[in-house]
Design an enzyme around this catalytic site. Structure first.
Site, PDB file in Angstrom:
ATOM      1  N   ASN A 112       3.249 -13.160 -14.231  1.00  0.00           N
ATOM      2  CA  ASN A 112       4.175 -12.164 -13.690  1.00  0.00           C
ATOM      3  C   ASN A 112       4.173 -10.865 -14.490  1.00  0.00           C
ATOM      4  O   ASN A 112       4.495  -9.814 -13.955  1.00  0.00           O
ATOM      5  CB  ASN A 112       5.579 -12.787 -13.661  1.00  0.00           C
ATOM      6  N   TYR A 161      -2.152   2.077 -10.179  1.00  0.00           N
ATOM      7  CA  TYR A 161      -1.302   0.887 -10.017  1.00  0.00           C
ATOM      8  C   TYR A 161      -1.820   0.061  -8.830  1.00  0.00           C
ATOM      9  O   TYR A 161      -1.966  -1.164  -8.938  1.00  0.00           O
ATOM     10  CB  TYR A 161       0.165   1.298  -9.797  1.00  0.00           C
ATOM     11  N   LYS A 174      -3.370  -3.812  -8.780  1.00  0.00           N
ATOM     12  CA  LYS A 174      -2.854  -4.934  -7.992  1.00  0.00           C
ATOM     13  C   LYS A 174      -3.897  -5.441  -6.988  1.00  0.00           C
ATOM     14  O   LYS A 174      -3.899  -6.620  -6.635  1.00  0.00           O
ATOM     15  CB  LYS A 174      -1.546  -4.528  -7.306  1.00  0.00           C
TER      16      LYS A 174
HETATM   17  C1  8X3 Z   1       5.946  -2.967  -6.433  1.00  0.00           C
HETATM   18  C2  8X3 Z   1       5.877  -2.501  -5.032  1.00  0.00           C
HETATM   19  O1  8X3 Z   1       5.632  -0.547  -3.459  1.00  0.00           O
HETATM   20  O2  8X3 Z   1       7.039  -0.244  -5.423  1.00  0.00           O
HETATM   21  O3  8X3 Z   1       4.776  -3.552  -6.840  1.00  0.00           O
HETATM   22  O4  8X3 Z   1       4.639  -0.308  -5.634  1.00  0.00           O
HETATM   23  S1  8X3 Z   1       5.781  -0.825  -4.910  1.00  0.00           S
END
Ligand code: 8X3
Length: 251
Positions: free
Chosen positions: A85, A151, A155
């Site tokens: 996590n 980011y 992911k």
């Molecule tokens: C978090 C979702 O859409 O805020 O990972 O990037 S967002």
């Protein structure tokens, strides 16, 4: 005698990690709580009724990750569930303006850190009676959004690492899953905006964002599903959110 179940959670000191620790404790999992903030982990340990063991390390520190996992006492080594996590967003900037340190922080924790922990814990999962790895991705790994390129890339890497891992571990029947949350109201945006709580609040305004507990419930569902069932890839969004950046905000 009841079979002992052990879950190791990274980033347990807040947000989704914290809530999932509470939810798994309700299901009688003993917990290895990992994080950087020992006082928060102690607070969590004091809150749950199951047995806990704390590991203080930064997932970005390869050596610290392996030392911590390899140094677990024997009675904590038969890990069943690994919840990867730990991870964060740093900054929300176009590529042409972004700060390289922010990029390093995201790639080092969200991607490399998750991989290090997986590699370190894997031998223990393989020796347990059953094993399940759950990686926390994001809607950001499914679709890029403006100013989120690195980011989102980090992911997306979680998504593909998870898929590859599932293929590699298929012969061993270790379950491998990813969960991809949309907007969850946690410290996430406060970290992204470097402590700017006002700006962080605007992210969730009128969105009826998910609570960390909602994501924790889904993780428990994945982990507690029959061993013959793998919830491989789960996207969880607030009802007001349709995509990474289509949000029907209450005005
Ligand atoms: C978090 C979702 O859409 O805020 O990972 O990037 S967002």
């Amino acid at each position: 005698m009841k079979e002992r179940k052990i879950a190791l959670i990274t980033g347990a000191s807040s947000g989704i990690g914290w809530s999932t620790a509470l939810a798994l404790a309700e299901k009688d999992y003993d917990l290895i709580l990992c994080g950087r903030r020992s006082e928060r982990l102690q607070q969590l340990s004091d809150t749950v009724k199951v047995e806990t063991y704390q590991l203080i390390f930064d997932v970005r520190d390869k050596q610290a990750v392996f030392q911590a996992i390899e140094g677990l006492p024997e009675r904590w080594k038969s890990i069943n569930v690994l919840l990867n996590n730990a991870g964060n967003a740093h900054g929300l900037d176009a590529v042409q303006e972004a700060n390289l340190d922010d990029w390093d922080a995201m790639i080092d924790s969200n991607v490399k850190g998750l991989m290090y922990v997986t590699k370190a814990v894997l031998p223990l999962l393989r020796e347990s009676s059953w094993g399940h790895i759950v990686n926390v991705g994001s809607i950001a790994g499914k679709e890029a959004y403006p100013k989120g390129s690195v980011y989102c890339a980090s992911k997306a890497a979680v998504q593909y690492f998870t898929d590859g891992l599932r293929l590699d571990l298929n012969p061993e029947l270790i379950r491998v899953s990813a969960i991809h949350p949309g907007l969850v109201e946690t410290e996430f945006s406060i970290v992204r905006f470097k402590g700017d709580t006002d700006r962080s609040k605007t992210v969730y305004q009128g969105a009826d964002a998910l609570r960390a507990e909602d994501v924790a419930d889904a993780i428990v569902y994945m982990v507690e599903a029959p061993k013959s069932v793998t919830i491989a890839d789960l996207v969880i969004l607030p009802t007001r959110q349709a995509s990474a950046y289509v949000i029907n905000r209450e005005s």
